[in-house]
Design a protein around this motif. Structure first.
Motif, short mmCIF file in Angstrom:
data_model
loop_
_atom_site.label_atom_id
_atom_site.label_comp_id
_atom_site.label_asym_id
_atom_site.label_seq_id
_atom_site.Cartn_x
_atom_site.Cartn_y
_atom_site.Cartn_z
N ALA A 190 0.84 -1.20 0.00
CA ALA A 190 0.00 0.00 0.00
C ALA A 190 0.87 1.25 0.00
O ALA A 190 1.90 1.30 0.68
CB ALA A 190 -0.91 0.01 1.22
N CYS A 191 0.45 2.24 -0.76
CA CYS A 191 1.20 3.50 -0.83
C CYS A 191 0.45 4.65 -0.17
O CYS A 191 0.93 5.79 -0.19
CB CYS A 191 1.52 3.85 -2.27
N ASN A 192 -0.74 4.37 0.39
CA ASN A 192 -1.56 5.41 1.03
C ASN A 192 -1.84 6.57 0.08
O ASN A 192 -1.93 7.73 0.50
CB ASN A 192 -0.90 5.91 2.31
N SER A 193 -1.96 6.25 -1.20
CA SER A 193 -2.30 7.24 -2.24
C SER A 193 -1.30 8.38 -2.28
O SER A 193 -1.65 9.51 -2.60
CB SER A 193 -3.72 7.76 -2.02
N ASP A 194 -0.05 8.09 -1.95
CA ASP A 194 1.00 9.11 -1.94
C ASP A 194 2.09 8.72 -2.92
O ASP A 194 2.62 7.60 -2.88
CB ASP A 194 1.58 9.24 -0.53
N MET A 195 2.44 9.65 -3.79
CA MET A 195 3.38 9.36 -4.87
C MET A 195 4.77 9.02 -4.34
O MET A 195 5.42 8.08 -4.82
CB MET A 195 3.46 10.56 -5.81
N LEU A 196 5.25 9.76 -3.36
CA LEU A 196 6.58 9.50 -2.82
C LEU A 196 6.65 8.13 -2.15
O LEU A 196 7.62 7.39 -2.31
CB LEU A 196 6.98 10.60 -1.84
N THR A 197 5.58 7.80 -1.42
CA THR A 197 5.53 6.48 -0.80
C THR A 197 5.49 5.39 -1.86
O THR A 197 6.15 4.35 -1.73
CB THR A 197 4.30 6.36 0.11
N GLY A 198 4.72 5.63 -2.92
CA GLY A 198 4.65 4.66 -4.00
C GLY A 198 6.00 4.45 -4.67
O GLY A 198 6.37 3.31 -5.01
N THR A 199 6.76 5.53 -4.85
CA THR A 199 8.09 5.41 -5.44
C THR A 199 9.00 4.56 -4.57
O THR A 199 9.74 3.69 -5.06
CB THR A 199 8.71 6.81 -5.63
N GLN A 200 8.94 4.81 -3.26
CA GLN A 200 9.76 4.03 -2.34
C GLN A 200 9.35 2.56 -2.34
O GLN A 200 10.20 1.66 -2.30
CB GLN A 200 9.66 4.61 -0.93
N LYS A 201 8.02 2.30 -2.38
CA LYS A 201 7.54 0.92 -2.42
C LYS A 201 8.05 0.22 -3.67
O LYS A 201 8.43 -0.96 -3.64
CB LYS A 201 6.02 0.89 -2.39
N ALA A 202 8.06 0.95 -4.79
CA ALA A 202 8.54 0.37 -6.04
C ALA A 202 10.01 0.01 -5.94
O ALA A 202 10.43 -1.08 -6.36
CB ALA A 202 8.31 1.36 -7.18
N GLN A 203 10.80 0.90 -5.38
CA GLN A 203 12.22 0.62 -5.20
C GLN A 203 12.44 -0.59 -4.30
O GLN A 203 13.29 -1.45 -4.58
CB GLN A 203 12.92 1.86 -4.61
N ASP A 204 11.67 -0.64 -3.21
CA ASP A 204 11.80 -1.75 -2.27
C ASP A 204 11.43 -3.09 -2.92
O ASP A 204 12.06 -4.12 -2.66
CB ASP A 204 10.92 -1.52 -1.04
N MET A 205 10.40 -3.07 -3.77
CA MET A 205 9.98 -4.29 -4.44
C MET A 205 11.09 -4.81 -5.36
O MET A 205 11.36 -6.02 -5.41
CB MET A 205 8.71 -4.04 -5.25
N LEU A 206 11.73 -3.91 -6.08
CA LEU A 206 12.78 -4.32 -7.00
C LEU A 206 13.95 -4.97 -6.25
O LEU A 206 14.57 -5.91 -6.73
CB LEU A 206 13.28 -3.13 -7.80
N LYS A 207 14.22 -4.45 -5.06
CA LYS A 207 15.31 -5.01 -4.25
C LYS A 207 14.91 -6.36 -3.64
O LYS A 207 15.70 -7.30 -3.61
CB LYS A 207 15.69 -4.03 -3.15
N ALA A 208 13.67 -6.42 -3.13
CA ALA A 208 13.23 -7.64 -2.45
C ALA A 208 12.95 -8.78 -3.42
O ALA A 208 13.08 -9.96 -3.05
CB ALA A 208 11.97 -7.34 -1.62
N TYR A 209 12.57 -8.44 -4.65
CA TYR A 209 12.24 -9.45 -5.65
C TYR A 209 13.06 -9.19 -6.91
O TYR A 209 12.56 -8.61 -7.88
CB TYR A 209 10.74 -9.42 -5.96
N PRO A 210 14.31 -9.59 -6.91
CA PRO A 210 15.18 -9.31 -8.06
C PRO A 210 14.69 -9.94 -9.35
O PRO A 210 15.10 -9.52 -10.44
CB PRO A 210 16.54 -9.89 -7.62
N GLU A 211 13.81 -10.96 -9.25
CA GLU A 211 13.28 -11.56 -10.48
C GLU A 211 12.29 -10.63 -11.18
O GLU A 211 11.93 -10.85 -12.34
CB GLU A 211 12.63 -12.91 -10.16
N MET A 212 11.83 -9.60 -10.47
CA MET A 212 10.92 -8.64 -11.09
C MET A 212 11.69 -7.77 -12.08
O MET A 212 12.82 -7.37 -11.83
CB MET A 212 10.28 -7.74 -10.04
N THR A 213 11.01 -7.49 -13.19
CA THR A 213 11.63 -6.62 -14.19
C THR A 213 10.72 -5.44 -14.53
O THR A 213 10.90 -4.81 -15.58
CB THR A 213 11.94 -7.42 -15.48
N ALA A 214 9.72 -5.16 -13.66
CA ALA A 214 8.81 -4.05 -13.95
C ALA A 214 8.18 -3.53 -12.66
O ALA A 214 8.13 -4.23 -11.65
CB ALA A 214 7.73 -4.49 -14.91
N ILE A 215 7.72 -2.30 -12.71
CA ILE A 215 6.98 -1.71 -11.60
C ILE A 215 5.98 -0.73 -12.18
O ILE A 215 6.18 -0.24 -13.29
CB ILE A 215 7.94 -1.05 -10.60
#
Length: 331
Positions: A216-241
């Motif tokens: 969840a990003c709480n409808s906040d763009m900065l939080t969403g950006t951070q969540k996207a970065q965290d996902m890429l690190k936690a799931y290196p098999e991901m190639t998109a956000i």
């Protein structure tokens, strides 16, 4: 190929779109002005010089600074001009269901002729809607429904169907092979729940598609950006956000064009990402239609008409580079 879907609206819900904290003072001033306008309506409909009634409505917005809800408000004000009524706006610059309930109660105390809002949480908003109706004030919901409440009508997207469309779009875009992360608006929000359920049902028969995580990003763009970065690190098999926040991450990391992104809503930034190939496409609602129709319905109710249709599906459009410059003409 992996993909992260930004399954957020507006709240669609509103998503991780542009919530600009620099607008706080302006929004607070707007809230104060709207409250004063709403209070002036406590005598109900006023008679104009030509003998016609002017109705006074209140729009309780869940997020006054968000681009999607600004579009809804513009539709409401356009509808107000068409119907010859007045609409005051109340709302915060952050998502707060308790604040929404407070604003609904303010409108009730002001004895307005109608209320337009959305059911951010049907369980929390429903009782406030019922208080308004019990006080003789009709309520029309947009974007997110509370069907168990006493609301007069709902105008908005079938969120389950919209989520299903997003899932089908992802299947087509990835060839049915994707490891998926979902970025939603807020935890527990009914809009997001319905969209995610529709999305899950759309891909459930695809053996090579898997949802890895939902954040969840709480409808906040900065939080969403951070969540996207965290996902890429936690799931290196991901190639998109996904969506606007995802687009920023992909550009910064030089991943544009190497992944598939399905977004939600047509913010200016999201459309720019579609044009440059960062985002494959986005599910677009019709906020202007929702706002205009809600005002029309309230006015018909106040004029004594009994509505025969109380649930109106505004529909969605899947916007890509091919129709990005023309889709609004067809809405």
């Amino acid at each position: 190929m992996a993909l992260i879907l930004a399954s957020v609206t507006a709240i669609s819900l509103m998503g991780c779109g542009n919530t600009n904290t620099n607008t706080q003072e302006a929004a607070e001033a707007q809230d104060q002005t709207a409250a004063e306008e709403s209070a002036e309506a406590d005598t109900g409909a006023e008679e104009t010089a030509n003998g016609e009634n002017t109705y006074h409505y209140t729009f309780v917005s869940p997020l006054v600074s968000h681009e999607y809800w600004i579009d809804v408000e513009e539709g409401i004000q356009a509808g107000a001009k068409e119907q010859g009524v007045d609409v005051a706006v109340l709302g915060d610059t952050k998502v707060d269901v308790d604040a929404m309930v407070k604003y609904i109660d303010t409108a009730i105390a002001s004895k307005v002729d109608g209320i337009i809002t959305m059911a951010l949480s049907p369980a929390a908003i429903g009782p406030a809607i019922d208080r308004a109706v019990d006080a003789g004030i009709p309520v029309v919901l947009v974007d997110t429904d509370a069907p168990e409440s006493k609301r007069a009508a709902y105008v908005g997207t079938s969120n389950y169907d919209a989520g299903y469309e997003a899932g089908k779009a992802m299947i087509e875009a990835t060839g049915g092979k994707a490891k998926i992360g979902i970025i939603r608006g807020t935890i527990g929000q009914e809009t997001d729940n319905d969209r995610i359920k529709g999305f899950e049902d759309a891909i459930k028969d695809e053996p090579d598609m898997e949802i890895l995580t939902t954040e969840a990003c709480n409808s906040d763009m900065l939080t969403g950006t951070q969540k996207a970065q965290d996902m890429l690190k936690a799931y290196p098999e991901m190639t998109a956000i996904g969506a606007v926040a995802a687009g920023k991450v992909l550009e910064e990391q030089g991943l544009s064009g190497t992944i598939t992104v399905i977004g939600w809503d047509d913010t200016d930034e999201c459309l720019d990402f579609i044009r440059t190939g960062v985002v494959k496409g986005t599910i677009v609602q019709k906020p202007d239609f929702m706002g205009r129709k809600a005002v029309e319905l309230l006015t018909r109710i106040n004029n004594g008409e009994e509505l025969t249709e109380t649930v109106i599906d505004s529909g969605v459009t899947f916007v890509t580079a091919e129709n990005g410059d023309t889709y609004k003409d067809a809405q």
